[in-house]
Every structure is written in C-alpha cells, then in structure tokens.
Write a protein that holds these residues in place. Structure first.
Motif, PDB file in Angstrom:
ATOM      1  N   LEU A  23       0.822  -1.203   0.000  1.00  0.00           N
ATOM      2  CA  LEU A  23       0.000   0.000   0.000  1.00  0.00           C
ATOM      3  C   LEU A  23       0.861   1.259   0.000  1.00  0.00           C
ATOM      4  O   LEU A  23       0.600   2.202  -0.740  1.00  0.00           O
ATOM      5  CB  LEU A  23      -0.956  -0.017   1.193  1.00  0.00           C
ATOM      6  CG  LEU A  23      -2.007  -1.126   1.142  1.00  0.00           C
ATOM      7  CD1 LEU A  23      -2.739  -1.227   2.471  1.00  0.00           C
ATOM      8  CD2 LEU A  23      -2.975  -0.912  -0.001  1.00  0.00           C
ATOM      9  N   PHE A  24       1.910   1.268   0.832  1.00  0.00           N
ATOM     10  CA  PHE A  24       2.820   2.411   0.859  1.00  0.00           C
ATOM     11  C   PHE A  24       3.461   2.616  -0.510  1.00  0.00           C
ATOM     12  O   PHE A  24       3.472   3.716  -1.052  1.00  0.00           O
ATOM     13  CB  PHE A  24       3.909   2.214   1.922  1.00  0.00           C
ATOM     14  CG  PHE A  24       5.003   3.241   1.822  1.00  0.00           C
ATOM     15  CD1 PHE A  24       4.864   4.475   2.421  1.00  0.00           C
ATOM     16  CD2 PHE A  24       6.162   2.972   1.099  1.00  0.00           C
ATOM     17  CE1 PHE A  24       5.858   5.436   2.308  1.00  0.00           C
ATOM     18  CE2 PHE A  24       7.164   3.922   0.991  1.00  0.00           C
ATOM     19  CZ  PHE A  24       7.020   5.163   1.597  1.00  0.00           C
ATOM     20  N   GLY A  25       4.016   1.541  -1.055  1.00  0.00           N
ATOM     21  CA  GLY A  25       4.685   1.634  -2.349  1.00  0.00           C
ATOM     22  C   GLY A  25       3.731   2.054  -3.455  1.00  0.00           C
ATOM     23  O   GLY A  25       4.105   2.814  -4.345  1.00  0.00           O
ATOM     24  N   TRP A  95       9.344  -3.215  -4.558  1.00  0.00           N
ATOM     25  CA  TRP A  95       8.843  -3.362  -5.923  1.00  0.00           C
ATOM     26  C   TRP A  95       7.492  -2.678  -6.153  1.00  0.00           C
ATOM     27  O   TRP A  95       7.232  -2.203  -7.267  1.00  0.00           O
ATOM     28  CB  TRP A  95       8.780  -4.838  -6.332  1.00  0.00           C
ATOM     29  CG  TRP A  95       7.754  -5.637  -5.579  1.00  0.00           C
ATOM     30  CD1 TRP A  95       7.952  -6.384  -4.456  1.00  0.00           C
ATOM     31  CD2 TRP A  95       6.360  -5.749  -5.891  1.00  0.00           C
ATOM     32  NE1 TRP A  95       6.772  -6.955  -4.038  1.00  0.00           N
ATOM     33  CE2 TRP A  95       5.771  -6.569  -4.900  1.00  0.00           C
ATOM     34  CE3 TRP A  95       5.539  -5.226  -6.892  1.00  0.00           C
ATOM     35  CZ2 TRP A  95       4.415  -6.886  -4.890  1.00  0.00           C
ATOM     36  CZ3 TRP A  95       4.192  -5.545  -6.883  1.00  0.00           C
ATOM     37  CH2 TRP A  95       3.649  -6.364  -5.902  1.00  0.00           C
ATOM     38  N   PRO A  96       6.586  -2.568  -5.160  1.00  0.00           N
ATOM     39  CA  PRO A  96       5.316  -1.893  -5.450  1.00  0.00           C
ATOM     40  C   PRO A  96       5.488  -0.447  -5.893  1.00  0.00           C
ATOM     41  O   PRO A  96       4.708   0.057  -6.704  1.00  0.00           O
ATOM     42  CB  PRO A  96       4.545  -1.984  -4.128  1.00  0.00           C
ATOM     43  CG  PRO A  96       5.117  -3.168  -3.432  1.00  0.00           C
ATOM     44  CD  PRO A  96       6.584  -3.151  -3.805  1.00  0.00           C
ATOM     45  N   LEU A  97       6.509   0.230  -5.393  1.00  0.00           N
ATOM     46  CA  LEU A  97       6.763   1.611  -5.795  1.00  0.00           C
ATOM     47  C   LEU A  97       7.048   1.667  -7.290  1.00  0.00           C
ATOM     48  O   LEU A  97       6.506   2.510  -8.005  1.00  0.00           O
ATOM     49  CB  LEU A  97       7.937   2.164  -4.987  1.00  0.00           C
ATOM     50  CG  LEU A  97       8.222   3.649  -5.088  1.00  0.00           C
ATOM     51  CD1 LEU A  97       8.946   4.107  -3.833  1.00  0.00           C
ATOM     52  CD2 LEU A  97       9.024   4.012  -6.304  1.00  0.00           C
ATOM     53  N   VAL A  98       7.869   0.749  -7.766  1.00  0.00           N
ATOM     54  CA  VAL A  98       8.205   0.706  -9.196  1.00  0.00           C
ATOM     55  C   VAL A  98       6.976   0.297 -10.009  1.00  0.00           C
ATOM     56  O   VAL A  98       6.678   0.899 -11.046  1.00  0.00           O
ATOM     57  CB  VAL A  98       9.386  -0.256  -9.450  1.00  0.00           C
ATOM     58  CG1 VAL A  98       9.692  -0.362 -10.937  1.00  0.00           C
ATOM     59  CG2 VAL A  98      10.622   0.211  -8.682  1.00  0.00           C
ATOM     60  N   ALA A  99       6.245  -0.695  -9.535  1.00  0.00           N
ATOM     61  CA  ALA A  99       5.052  -1.160 -10.259  1.00  0.00           C
ATOM     62  C   ALA A  99       4.021  -0.051 -10.402  1.00  0.00           C
ATOM     63  O   ALA A  99       3.358   0.063 -11.441  1.00  0.00           O
ATOM     64  CB  ALA A  99       4.449  -2.370  -9.547  1.00  0.00           C
ATOM     65  N   ALA A 100       3.893   0.790  -9.380  1.00  0.00           N
ATOM     66  CA  ALA A 100       2.911   1.871  -9.434  1.00  0.00           C
ATOM     67  C   ALA A 100       3.282   2.937 -10.463  1.00  0.00           C
ATOM     68  O   ALA A 100       2.417   3.669 -10.936  1.00  0.00           O
ATOM     69  CB  ALA A 100       2.754   2.498  -8.049  1.00  0.00           C
ATOM     70  N   VAL A 131      -7.169   8.031 -10.379  1.00  0.00           N
ATOM     71  CA  VAL A 131      -8.105   6.926 -10.108  1.00  0.00           C
ATOM     72  C   VAL A 131      -7.415   5.854  -9.258  1.00  0.00           C
ATOM     73  O   VAL A 131      -8.003   5.315  -8.312  1.00  0.00           O
ATOM     74  CB  VAL A 131      -8.651   6.336 -11.432  1.00  0.00           C
ATOM     75  CG1 VAL A 131      -9.445   5.062 -11.181  1.00  0.00           C
ATOM     76  CG2 VAL A 131      -9.508   7.372 -12.156  1.00  0.00           C
ATOM     77  N   ALA A 132      -6.153   5.562  -9.564  1.00  0.00           N
ATOM     78  CA  ALA A 132      -5.395   4.577  -8.788  1.00  0.00           C
ATOM     79  C   ALA A 132      -5.252   5.029  -7.334  1.00  0.00           C
ATOM     80  O   ALA A 132      -5.333   4.209  -6.412  1.00  0.00           O
ATOM     81  CB  ALA A 132      -4.024   4.340  -9.409  1.00  0.00           C
ATOM     82  N   LEU A 133      -5.039   6.323  -7.118  1.00  0.00           N
ATOM     83  CA  LEU A 133      -4.921   6.821  -5.745  1.00  0.00           C
ATOM     84  C   LEU A 133      -6.211   6.586  -4.966  1.00  0.00           C
ATOM     85  O   LEU A 133      -6.174   6.241  -3.776  1.00  0.00           O
ATOM     86  CB  LEU A 133      -4.547   8.308  -5.743  1.00  0.00           C
ATOM     87  CG  LEU A 133      -3.090   8.598  -6.082  1.00  0.00           C
ATOM     88  CD1 LEU A 133      -2.875  10.083  -6.348  1.00  0.00           C
ATOM     89  CD2 LEU A 133      -2.171   8.105  -4.979  1.00  0.00           C
ATOM     90  N   PHE A 134      -7.352   6.760  -5.625  1.00  0.00           N
ATOM     91  CA  PHE A 134      -8.618   6.439  -4.952  1.00  0.00           C
ATOM     92  C   PHE A 134      -8.629   4.963  -4.557  1.00  0.00           C
ATOM     93  O   PHE A 134      -8.982   4.605  -3.432  1.00  0.00           O
ATOM     94  CB  PHE A 134      -9.822   6.748  -5.852  1.00  0.00           C
ATOM     95  CG  PHE A 134     -11.128   6.347  -5.223  1.00  0.00           C
ATOM     96  CD1 PHE A 134     -11.715   7.162  -4.275  1.00  0.00           C
ATOM     97  CD2 PHE A 134     -11.735   5.155  -5.551  1.00  0.00           C
ATOM     98  CE1 PHE A 134     -12.907   6.785  -3.663  1.00  0.00           C
ATOM     99  CE2 PHE A 134     -12.918   4.764  -4.952  1.00  0.00           C
ATOM    100  CZ  PHE A 134     -13.512   5.591  -4.008  1.00  0.00           C
ATOM    101  N   GLY A 135      -8.215   4.109  -5.485  1.00  0.00           N
ATOM    102  CA  GLY A 135      -8.186   2.673  -5.214  1.00  0.00           C
ATOM    103  C   GLY A 135      -7.251   2.318  -4.078  1.00  0.00           C
ATOM    104  O   GLY A 135      -7.581   1.495  -3.216  1.00  0.00           O
ATOM    105  N   TRP A 136      -6.060   2.931  -4.044  1.00  0.00           N
ATOM    106  CA  TRP A 136      -5.113   2.664  -2.958  1.00  0.00           C
ATOM    107  C   TRP A 136      -5.699   3.066  -1.611  1.00  0.00           C
ATOM    108  O   TRP A 136      -5.589   2.340  -0.626  1.00  0.00           O
ATOM    109  CB  TRP A 136      -3.794   3.402  -3.186  1.00  0.00           C
ATOM    110  CG  TRP A 136      -2.938   2.865  -4.280  1.00  0.00           C
ATOM    111  CD1 TRP A 136      -2.537   3.535  -5.396  1.00  0.00           C
ATOM    112  CD2 TRP A 136      -2.347   1.562  -4.377  1.00  0.00           C
ATOM    113  NE1 TRP A 136      -1.746   2.723  -6.179  1.00  0.00           N
ATOM    114  CE2 TRP A 136      -1.613   1.509  -5.577  1.00  0.00           C
ATOM    115  CE3 TRP A 136      -2.381   0.435  -3.569  1.00  0.00           C
ATOM    116  CZ2 TRP A 136      -0.909   0.386  -5.984  1.00  0.00           C
ATOM    117  CZ3 TRP A 136      -1.680  -0.696  -3.972  1.00  0.00           C
ATOM    118  CH2 TRP A 136      -0.956  -0.708  -5.166  1.00  0.00           C
ATOM    119  N   GLY A 137      -6.316   4.246  -1.560  1.00  0.00           N
ATOM    120  CA  GLY A 137      -6.916   4.710  -0.301  1.00  0.00           C
ATOM    121  C   GLY A 137      -8.066   3.846   0.140  1.00  0.00           C
ATOM    122  O   GLY A 137      -8.202   3.506   1.328  1.00  0.00           O
ATOM    123  N   LEU A 138      -8.912   3.465  -0.807  1.00  0.00           N
ATOM    124  CA  LEU A 138     -10.043   2.594  -0.512  1.00  0.00           C
ATOM    125  C   LEU A 138      -9.559   1.248   0.013  1.00  0.00           C
ATOM    126  O   LEU A 138     -10.033   0.758   1.051  1.00  0.00           O
ATOM    127  CB  LEU A 138     -10.883   2.387  -1.786  1.00  0.00           C
ATOM    128  CG  LEU A 138     -12.088   1.481  -1.651  1.00  0.00           C
ATOM    129  CD1 LEU A 138     -13.239   2.253  -1.038  1.00  0.00           C
ATOM    130  CD2 LEU A 138     -12.491   0.947  -3.010  1.00  0.00           C
TER     131      LEU A 138
END
Length: 173
Positions: A23-25, A95-100, A131-138
């Motif tokens: 989630l952080f990444g 890796w999530p930071l790079v994937a995002a 839109v992705a930021l909404f998904g991450w927060g949700l």
C-alpha cells in the motif's frame, strides 16, 4: 492462530508488513510518477516521450532502492557484521513503488510509439494515477477494517493528492 499444531502464529505486525509495504509503495509510486509526468516540459526543445519514460522508470527504481536501503540501515543493529543480504531483501521489497509507476511509463511509451502526443500521455497518466490513488486509499481503509463509507472517504483524500498534482500542473504551464 497457526494452521499447524505446535507452530506459533507470526506476530500480527510482521504478517501485515508485506501488505503495508504494498500500500505504501503503491501510493508513493503513484504520486512520484504523477509528479514526474506533470513536471515534463519541453518548451525549449522537442518532446521525447521515450526518453521521459526511461527517466520516470529510472527515478522510480532509484527511489525504491533508496527507500529500501534507508529502511535497512535504519533497522540495522550495532552487532550485525554484514547486512548485505538483508539490505538486498529490503530493497527488493520496494517493488510496489516501481510497479505503481508503470502506468505512467506505459502512457509515455504509447506516445513514443505514436499512439498519441506526449501531452495526451501526460493527461492519461495523471487521470489513471488519480483513479489509482482512490483505489489505494479505498483498499488501505478496507484492509484496516473500515466500513465502505469511511473507505470511500479515505480514497477521496488520496484523490486530493492527484488533484493537487493536476492543479499544480495546470497552474505551472
């Protein structure tokens, strides 16, 4: 509780750590890529979306490596002789930071392929990232046990990060 008799369950904090890193990444990488895309400006030269895509990816990789390294060093104890393996593991867990950042890279590569102009790629990337930021927060709020209304509010707050970047992009140009 563990599924195997006699085997203790991992502590709750350690079990949640991979999800927290994801989630952080995700949020950090999305905001980073959005900021980089918004900063692209070619008033003094010809746009080169392929070059820009490479630099967004390189910056995401460098940020992930720096964060993983800093995390490893911050948790290092004085008695550890070498931290090479744990440092490498810490860097790889970013890796999530790079994937995002990959949707932004993909949008810029689409412009490089001639599917649309670079400004169009930036607009697409900023929209997808918001839109992705909404998904991450949700998702983060739901994982934390929040009900749907509270989770949607958390997603809405994350959207504000994306809208801030879009607004700053509009005002700066």
């Amino acid at each position: 509780m563990s599924d195997s008799p006699g085997v203790p369950a991992p502590p709750p904090g350690r079990r949640a750590e991979p999800l927290q890193r994801l989630l952080f990444g995700g949020v950090y990488g999305t905001v980073l890529a959005s900021g980089l895309a918004a900063a692209l400006d070619h008033n003094n030269g010809q746009p080169d979306p392929g070059y820009d895509a490479v630099w967004v990816l390189v910056t995401a990789l460098a940020s992930a490596a720096a964060h993983g390294y800093a995390h490893a060093i911050a948790h290092r104890t004085a008695g550890e002789a070498t931290v090479t393996a744990s440092t490498a593991r810490s860097v790889l867990t970013e890796w999530p930071l790079v994937a995002a950042a990959l949707p932004t890279v993909a949008a810029l590569l689409g412009a490089y392929a001639g599917w649309w102009g670079e400004n169009g790629a930036i607009n697409v990337a900023l929209t997808i990232n918001t839109v992705a930021l909404f998904g991450w927060g949700l998702w983060a709020a739901r994982v934390a046990g929040r009900r749907w209304p509270a989770a949607c509010r958390a997603g809405g707050v994350d959207v504000l990060l994306g809208l801030f970047i879009i607004g700053a992009n509009v005002l700066s140009k």
